[in-house]
Design a protein around this motif. Structure first.
Motif, short mmCIF file in Angstrom:
data_model
loop_
_atom_site.label_atom_id
_atom_site.label_comp_id
_atom_site.label_asym_id
_atom_site.label_seq_id
_atom_site.Cartn_x
_atom_site.Cartn_y
_atom_site.Cartn_z
N LYS A 169 -58.49 132.61 -8.17
CA LYS A 169 -59.05 133.94 -7.94
C LYS A 169 -60.55 134.00 -8.21
O LYS A 169 -61.16 135.07 -8.18
CB LYS A 169 -58.33 134.97 -8.82
CG LYS A 169 -56.82 134.99 -8.62
CD LYS A 169 -56.40 135.22 -7.18
CE LYS A 169 -54.87 135.23 -7.03
NZ LYS A 169 -54.45 135.44 -5.62
N GLY A 170 -61.17 132.83 -8.49
CA GLY A 170 -62.62 132.76 -8.61
C GLY A 170 -63.21 133.16 -9.95
O GLY A 170 -64.43 133.32 -10.07
N LEU A 171 -62.38 133.29 -11.00
CA LEU A 171 -62.89 133.71 -12.30
C LEU A 171 -63.44 132.54 -13.12
O LEU A 171 -64.31 132.72 -13.97
CB LEU A 171 -61.79 134.42 -13.09
CG LEU A 171 -61.45 135.82 -12.58
CD1 LEU A 171 -60.18 136.33 -13.23
CD2 LEU A 171 -62.60 136.77 -12.85
N ILE A 172 -62.90 131.34 -12.91
CA ILE A 172 -63.40 130.14 -13.58
C ILE A 172 -63.38 129.01 -12.57
O ILE A 172 -62.82 129.14 -11.47
CB ILE A 172 -62.53 129.74 -14.80
CG1 ILE A 172 -61.10 129.42 -14.35
CG2 ILE A 172 -62.57 130.80 -15.89
CD1 ILE A 172 -60.22 128.82 -15.46
N LYS A 173 -64.01 127.89 -12.94
CA LYS A 173 -63.92 126.69 -12.13
C LYS A 173 -63.56 125.53 -13.06
O LYS A 173 -64.16 125.36 -14.12
CB LYS A 173 -65.23 126.39 -11.41
CG LYS A 173 -65.13 125.21 -10.45
CD LYS A 173 -66.39 125.03 -9.63
CE LYS A 173 -66.25 123.86 -8.66
NZ LYS A 173 -67.49 123.67 -7.85
N LEU A 174 -62.54 124.76 -12.67
CA LEU A 174 -62.08 123.63 -13.47
C LEU A 174 -62.75 122.34 -13.01
O LEU A 174 -63.25 122.25 -11.88
CB LEU A 174 -60.56 123.49 -13.35
CG LEU A 174 -59.74 124.68 -13.89
CD1 LEU A 174 -58.28 124.57 -13.46
CD2 LEU A 174 -59.84 124.76 -15.41
N LYS A 175 -62.75 121.35 -13.89
CA LYS A 175 -63.30 120.05 -13.55
C LYS A 175 -62.54 119.46 -12.36
O LYS A 175 -61.33 119.69 -12.21
CB LYS A 175 -63.21 119.10 -14.75
CG LYS A 175 -64.04 119.52 -15.94
CD LYS A 175 -63.80 118.59 -17.13
CE LYS A 175 -64.59 119.03 -18.34
NZ LYS A 175 -64.29 118.20 -19.54
N GLU A 176 -63.22 118.70 -11.59
CA GLU A 176 -62.63 118.09 -10.40
C GLU A 176 -61.44 117.21 -10.76
O GLU A 176 -61.51 116.37 -11.66
CB GLU A 176 -63.69 117.23 -9.68
CG GLU A 176 -63.30 116.81 -8.28
CD GLU A 176 -63.34 117.95 -7.29
OE1 GLU A 176 -62.60 117.88 -6.30
OE2 GLU A 176 -64.11 118.90 -7.50
N GLY A 177 -60.30 117.44 -10.07
CA GLY A 177 -59.15 116.56 -10.19
C GLY A 177 -58.24 116.76 -11.37
O GLY A 177 -57.31 115.98 -11.57
N VAL A 178 -58.43 117.82 -12.18
CA VAL A 178 -57.57 117.98 -13.36
C VAL A 178 -56.15 118.41 -12.99
O VAL A 178 -55.18 118.12 -13.69
CB VAL A 178 -58.16 118.98 -14.37
CG1 VAL A 178 -59.43 118.44 -14.96
CG2 VAL A 178 -58.39 120.35 -13.74
N GLY A 179 -55.99 119.12 -11.88
CA GLY A 179 -54.66 119.47 -11.38
C GLY A 179 -53.84 120.33 -12.33
O GLY A 179 -54.37 121.19 -13.05
N LEU A 180 -52.51 120.05 -12.37
CA LEU A 180 -51.57 120.90 -13.11
C LEU A 180 -51.70 120.76 -14.62
O LEU A 180 -51.17 121.58 -15.36
CB LEU A 180 -50.13 120.56 -12.69
CG LEU A 180 -49.80 120.67 -11.21
CD1 LEU A 180 -48.32 120.35 -10.98
CD2 LEU A 180 -50.12 122.04 -10.65
N ASP A 181 -52.42 119.74 -15.08
CA ASP A 181 -52.53 119.51 -16.52
C ASP A 181 -53.79 120.11 -17.12
O ASP A 181 -54.23 119.73 -18.21
CB ASP A 181 -52.52 118.00 -16.81
CG ASP A 181 -51.20 117.36 -16.39
OD1 ASP A 181 -50.16 118.01 -16.56
OD2 ASP A 181 -51.21 116.21 -15.91
N ALA A 182 -54.39 121.07 -16.46
CA ALA A 182 -55.64 121.67 -16.93
C ALA A 182 -55.48 122.32 -18.30
O ALA A 182 -54.46 122.90 -18.63
CB ALA A 182 -56.11 122.71 -15.92
N THR A 183 -56.53 122.17 -19.12
CA THR A 183 -56.59 122.82 -20.43
C THR A 183 -57.93 123.58 -20.52
O THR A 183 -58.79 123.47 -19.63
CB THR A 183 -56.53 121.81 -21.58
OG1 THR A 183 -57.74 121.02 -21.57
CG2 THR A 183 -55.32 120.89 -21.43
N LYS A 184 -58.12 124.32 -21.60
CA LYS A 184 -59.37 125.06 -21.79
C LYS A 184 -60.58 124.13 -21.77
O LYS A 184 -61.67 124.51 -21.34
CB LYS A 184 -59.32 125.82 -23.11
CG LYS A 184 -58.34 126.97 -23.14
CD LYS A 184 -58.42 127.77 -24.43
CE LYS A 184 -57.89 126.99 -25.61
NZ LYS A 184 -57.87 127.82 -26.84
#
Length: 267
Positions: free
Chosen positions: A150-165
């Motif tokens: 929804k555009g509120l944050i951007k995660l590091k490239e390639g982290v996928g389903l295991d994303a953390t803070k």
């Protein structure tokens, strides 16, 4: 004479034990013990109890309100199956706890939603707002993926389903995240600016994912809820009968009419 009588009694006792054991195993083969979250899982199971009875099976539903006990109960053979989780959670939990559990079938998706008692629109979210998310690895990552989508944050490239803070690369509003047990999230809504809540816990709290969620997961989410069983028991006839009953047009119609998009069939 006495010796012969003792031998005869021993034979009779042994025969009785064997017969009783066979009867017990036969009875067990006709009982399906399944652990489930109350809503919508147990509700759906109750709908198919009569169908299974007509097939010669007795359905016993044991309700759980957490995401930990049902998998241990299944692994320890207290249950034949459980119905409360999606595949990424099962895989993560099984790997961390060295359990041999597998998915038998997809049943439905419960879209995760972004809820708040303090704002009505995402544009009202202030800098530094506190967002509560599930504290387990998989659902916490799922919540972050929703915010990224929804555009509120951007995660590091390639982290996928295991994303953390720690995988948040961009956070324009400097949002803060509070990790809580998934079941506690609805009760935390008055204490935080917003919470990202799993569909089943939202429903239990009287929240409608399609009406009350400010943001909601897309229908193509990979988090379909599954029937989980012990590895090697996938072809058990009673478990196949359970899947057949749950993947029926009757259940599809019920989900679509009862939940209006808050729960989506995945079969």
């Amino acid at each position: 004479m006495k010796k012969s009588l003792n031998i005869l009694l021993a034979i009779i006792l042994l025969t009785a034990i064997v017969i009783t054991g066979c009867q017990s195993k036969s009875n067990d083969d006709k009982v399906i013990k399944i652990g489930a979250s109350p809503e919508p899982h147990a509700q759906l199971l109750n709908l198919v109890a009569d169908d299974l009875k007509n097939e010669g099976y007795e359905l016993k539903i044991i309700e759980f309100t957490d995401y930990v006990k049902p998998n241990f109960a299944l692994a320890e053979k207290e249950l034949d199956a459980n119905f409360f989780q999606h595949l990424p959670y099962l895989q993560d939990f099984s790997e961390k706890n060295n359990l041999e559990l597998v998915s038998l079938a997809n049943i439905h998706l419960e879209p995760m939603g972004f809820y708040s008692n303090k704002i009505k629109d995402i544009n009202e979210l202030k800098d530094g707002s506190v967002i509560a998310i599930p504290n387990d690895t998989v659902n916490g990552g799922r919540a972050l993926l929703l915010l990224e989508d929804k555009g509120l944050i951007k995660l590091k490239e390639g982290v996928g389903l295991d994303a953390t803070k720690e995988d948040i690369a961009e956070n324009p509003k400097a949002l803060e995240f509070e990790a809580l047990e998934a079941a506690q999230l609805p009760r935390a809504l008055d204490d935080v600016d917003a919470a990202i809540i799993n569909g089943n816990y939202a429903l239990q709290a009287g929240l409608s994912p399609t009406k009350d969620a400010i943001l909601i997961e897309r229908a193509d989410s990979p988090y379909a809820n599954i029937i989980a069983v012990r590895k090697g028991e996938e072809n058990n006839p009673k478990l196949q009968a359970l899947v057949k009953a749950l993947q029926s047009e009757e259940i599809r119609d019920f989900i679509e009419k009862e939940y209006g998009g808050g729960v989506i069939p995945s079969f």
